[in-house]
Motif scaffolding. Structure first.
Motif, PDB file in Angstrom:
ATOM      1  N   ALA A   1      47.635  41.428  35.496  1.00  0.00           N
ATOM      2  CA  ALA A   1      48.063  42.544  36.688  1.00  0.00           C
ATOM      3  C   ALA A   1      48.498  43.814  35.883  1.00  0.00           C
ATOM      4  N   ALA A   2      48.869  43.908  34.638  1.00  0.00           N
ATOM      5  CA  ALA A   2      48.908  45.020  33.644  1.00  0.00           C
ATOM      6  C   ALA A   2      47.550  45.705  33.648  1.00  0.00           C
ATOM      7  N   VAL A   3      46.581  44.935  33.639  1.00  0.00           N
ATOM      8  CA  VAL A   3      45.217  45.664  33.290  1.00  0.00           C
ATOM      9  C   VAL A   3      44.708  45.994  34.638  1.00  0.00           C
ATOM     10  N   ASP A   4      44.797  45.275  35.729  1.00  0.00           N
ATOM     11  CA  ASP A   4      44.263  45.388  36.945  1.00  0.00           C
ATOM     12  C   ASP A   4      45.164  44.834  38.053  1.00  0.00           C
ATOM     13  N   PRO A   5      45.916  45.531  38.945  1.00  0.00           N
ATOM     14  CA  PRO A   5      46.725  44.767  39.687  1.00  0.00           C
ATOM     15  C   PRO A   5      45.968  43.809  40.823  1.00  0.00           C
ATOM     16  N   ASP A   6      44.843  43.968  41.121  1.00  0.00           N
ATOM     17  CA  ASP A   6      43.739  43.409  41.749  1.00  0.00           C
ATOM     18  C   ASP A   6      42.762  42.486  41.202  1.00  0.00           C
ATOM     19  N   TRP A   7      43.337  41.852  40.124  1.00  0.00           N
ATOM     20  CA  TRP A   7      42.462  41.039  39.203  1.00  0.00           C
ATOM     21  C   TRP A   7      42.183  39.621  40.066  1.00  0.00           C
ATOM     22  N   ASN A   8      42.971  39.371  41.125  1.00  0.00           N
ATOM     23  CA  ASN A   8      43.002  38.097  41.841  1.00  0.00           C
ATOM     24  C   ASN A   8      43.027  38.484  43.320  1.00  0.00           C
ATOM     25  N   PRO A   9      42.144  39.113  43.618  1.00  0.00           N
ATOM     26  CA  PRO A   9      42.141  39.589  45.186  1.00  0.00           C
ATOM     27  C   PRO A   9      42.110  38.468  46.346  1.00  0.00           C
ATOM     28  N   CYS A  10      41.616  37.339  45.977  1.00  0.00           N
ATOM     29  CA  CYS A  10      41.785  36.212  46.861  1.00  0.00           C
ATOM     30  C   CYS A  10      43.299  35.791  47.047  1.00  0.00           C
ATOM     31  N   GLY A  11      44.322  36.164  46.588  1.00  0.00           N
ATOM     32  CA  GLY A  11      45.489  36.199  46.823  1.00  0.00           C
ATOM     33  C   GLY A  11      45.922  37.182  47.669  1.00  0.00           C
ATOM     34  N   ARG A  12      45.412  38.195  48.201  1.00  0.00           N
ATOM     35  CA  ARG A  12      45.493  39.245  48.919  1.00  0.00           C
ATOM     36  C   ARG A  12      44.628  39.150  50.195  1.00  0.00           C
ATOM     37  N   GLY A  13      43.695  38.105  50.357  1.00  0.00           N
ATOM     38  CA  GLY A  13      43.014  37.822  51.441  1.00  0.00           C
ATOM     39  C   GLY A  13      41.498  38.449  51.516  1.00  0.00           C
TER      40      GLY A  13
ATOM     41  N   THR B   1      37.491  38.494  49.132  1.00  0.00           N
ATOM     42  CA  THR B   1      36.937  37.946  47.987  1.00  0.00           C
ATOM     43  C   THR B   1      36.851  39.072  46.748  1.00  0.00           C
ATOM     44  N   VAL B   2      36.370  38.526  45.684  1.00  0.00           N
ATOM     45  CA  VAL B   2      36.157  39.285  44.319  1.00  0.00           C
ATOM     46  C   VAL B   2      35.213  40.087  44.642  1.00  0.00           C
ATOM     47  N   ASP B   3      33.886  39.703  45.351  1.00  0.00           N
ATOM     48  CA  ASP B   3      32.691  40.302  45.692  1.00  0.00           C
ATOM     49  C   ASP B   3      33.347  41.830  46.470  1.00  0.00           C
ATOM     50  N   CYS B   4      34.138  41.602  47.475  1.00  0.00           N
ATOM     51  CA  CYS B   4      34.523  42.801  48.046  1.00  0.00           C
ATOM     52  C   CYS B   4      35.515  43.706  47.156  1.00  0.00           C
ATOM     53  N   GLN B   5      36.313  43.145  46.473  1.00  0.00           N
ATOM     54  CA  GLN B   5      37.044  43.868  45.722  1.00  0.00           C
ATOM     55  C   GLN B   5      36.136  45.054  44.613  1.00  0.00           C
ATOM     56  N   ARG B   6      35.237  44.257  44.359  1.00  0.00           N
ATOM     57  CA  ARG B   6      34.182  44.906  43.231  1.00  0.00           C
ATOM     58  C   ARG B   6      33.525  46.098  43.900  1.00  0.00           C
ATOM     59  N   HIS B   7      33.089  45.711  45.073  1.00  0.00           N
ATOM     60  CA  HIS B   7      32.319  46.851  45.939  1.00  0.00           C
ATOM     61  C   HIS B   7      33.456  48.094  46.283  1.00  0.00           C
ATOM     62  N   HIS B   8      34.580  47.558  46.683  1.00  0.00           N
ATOM     63  CA  HIS B   8      35.487  48.563  46.911  1.00  0.00           C
ATOM     64  C   HIS B   8      35.640  49.421  45.840  1.00  0.00           C
ATOM     65  N   ALA B   9      36.097  48.941  44.425  1.00  0.00           N
ATOM     66  CA  ALA B   9      36.072  49.533  43.355  1.00  0.00           C
ATOM     67  C   ALA B   9      34.985  50.599  43.123  1.00  0.00           C
ATOM     68  N   TYR B  10      33.754  50.143  43.206  1.00  0.00           N
ATOM     69  CA  TYR B  10      32.805  50.909  42.880  1.00  0.00           C
ATOM     70  C   TYR B  10      32.466  51.945  43.920  1.00  0.00           C
TER      71      TYR B  10
END
Length: 147
Positions: free
Chosen positions: A66-78, A80-89
């Protein structure tokens, strides 16, 4: 005392950090590599319950990730990883000067079609959870109105 499991974790964490520095997210595709390590496979594994180790070790490791990326595990937030990646991009494209109206299907970042993802987010905005809606809203994304 030196521990091979901790040493391996440290090496993978360094690779995850290198990936983050290049991509701005640790929401890696499964095939991603960094520093000659299969970082996508490793992150997929450690996102699973129990894979970070026993209680104390798991907590420390989760904090390090989490110190590197607070959203490293987006599944815990509800979402997908794919969704998080696209949001970041999308956030990166906008920070780089793109206008939201210019991010249409076919606009890519790191090989991902961010424009197509954005169109889906607008169409399905009402189906997103409150935190996803808040985060999209911070980027100016709203649900589609009208037919």
């Amino acid at each position: 005392m030196w521990d091979t499991a901790d040493a391996g974790f440290a090496e993978n964490l360094a690779a995850a950090r290198a990936y983050f520095e290049l991509h701005g997210t640790m929401a890696t595709p499964r095939h991603a590599t960094a520093l000659d390590r299969s970082i996508g496979e490793w992150l997929t594994k450690v996102r699973r319950p129990g894979e970070l180790g026993k209680e104390g070790r798991a907590g420390r490791r989760a904090e390090q990730l989490a110190a590197v990326d607070p959203d490293w595990n987006p599944c815990g937030r509800g979402w997908t990883v794919d969704c998080q990646r696209h949001h970041a991009y999308l956030a990166q494209l906008l920070a780089g000067g793109a206008r939201l109206a210019d991010v249409v299907p076919g606009v890519t970042r790191h090989g991902e079609d961010v424009g197509r993802w954005l169109a889906t987010q607008r169409r399905d905005f009402g189906k997103l959870n409150a935190e996803q809606q808040r985060r999209r809203g911070k980027l100016g994304v709203k649900g589609r109105t009208g037919p």
